[in-house]
Design an enzyme around this catalytic site. Structure first.
Site, PDB file in Angstrom:
ATOM      1  N   CYS A  31     -36.053  90.022   4.077  1.00 33.82           N
ATOM      2  CA  CYS A  31     -35.544  90.785   5.201  1.00 33.82           C
ATOM      3  C   CYS A  31     -35.976  92.252   5.139  1.00 33.82           C
ATOM      4  CB  CYS A  31     -34.031  90.597   5.290  1.00 33.82           C
ATOM      5  SG  CYS A  31     -33.346  90.876   6.930  1.00 33.82           S
ATOM      6  N   HIS A  32     -35.035  93.182   4.955  1.00 31.89           N
ATOM      7  CA  HIS A  32     -35.350  94.610   4.891  1.00 31.89           C
ATOM      8  C   HIS A  32     -35.751  95.065   3.487  1.00 31.89           C
ATOM      9  CE1 HIS A  32     -33.171  94.528   8.732  1.00 31.89           C
ATOM     10  NE2 HIS A  32     -33.766  95.673   9.002  1.00 31.89           N
TER      11      HIS A  32
END
Length: 182
Positions: A106-107
């Site tokens: 994800c991030h």
């Protein structure tokens, strides 16, 4: 296999911590929670507070040699806070320098960008990181999971929580293949 899960004191997307953690356990490995501060870390379900988790070790007190692999959970605030901690950034970079596998979802690749380890690598992430990864010299792809071996180590990345099954399968396979078997 002994796997470090590096997180900030808050902002961790809970499922991106707990699901890979369980995958390591199911494979017979030993997950360890490493953070920038001792105590408990606050996980989130997107923007809502979720559970807290006890920190095993503080990043300034650990060495890459103590672990076989690294997992970087996402969450918007988590990697952004890690980027501001010199010890956390050095710890991440150390896995690349040691040729040890790293998995980020994800991030989490924001921390990889800060550690300057994406140049020449192919990876995926939450779509909003595409420009950051490209500007840091990486090649961004929109795939459920990306396994990049064109560097000093293997880098496994995924886009979002919906990709966790593929992410877990890919990193467990890679971690055990690299001699970090349980």
């Amino acid at each position: 296999m002994k796997v470090a899960f590096l997180v900030a004191p808050e902002g961790i997307e809970q499922v991106e911590l707990t699901d890979p953690w369980q995958a390591v356990r199911d494979a017979g490995g030993t997950p360890r929670l490493v953070s920038t501060r001792p105590g408990r870390v606050q996980a989130f379900h997107h923007l809502d507070k979720a559970d807290t988790f006890e920190v095993d070790r503080v990043v300034k007190d650990v060495k890459v040699g103590e672990y076989d692999a690294l997992v970087l959970p996402g969450g918007v605030a988590n990697p952004d806070l890690l980027r501001l901690d010199d010890h956390a950034v050095a710890f991440v970079k150390g896995f690349f320098e040691a040729g040890k596998p790293v998995a980020a979802i994800c991030h989490a690749p924001w921390t990889l960008v800060e550690a300057d380890v994406v140049r020449g690598r192919t990876l995926t992430s939450w779509p909003s990181l595409r420009t950051d990864i490209t500007n840091a010299g990486g090649k961004w792809v929109d795939e459920q999971v990306s396994v990049c071996t064109s560097g000093p180590n293997t880098l496994i990345t995924s886009r979002r929580p919906d990709d966790l099954n593929a992410f877990d399968e890919a990193f467990v396979e890679e971690f055990t293949k690299k001699g970090a078997s349980p």
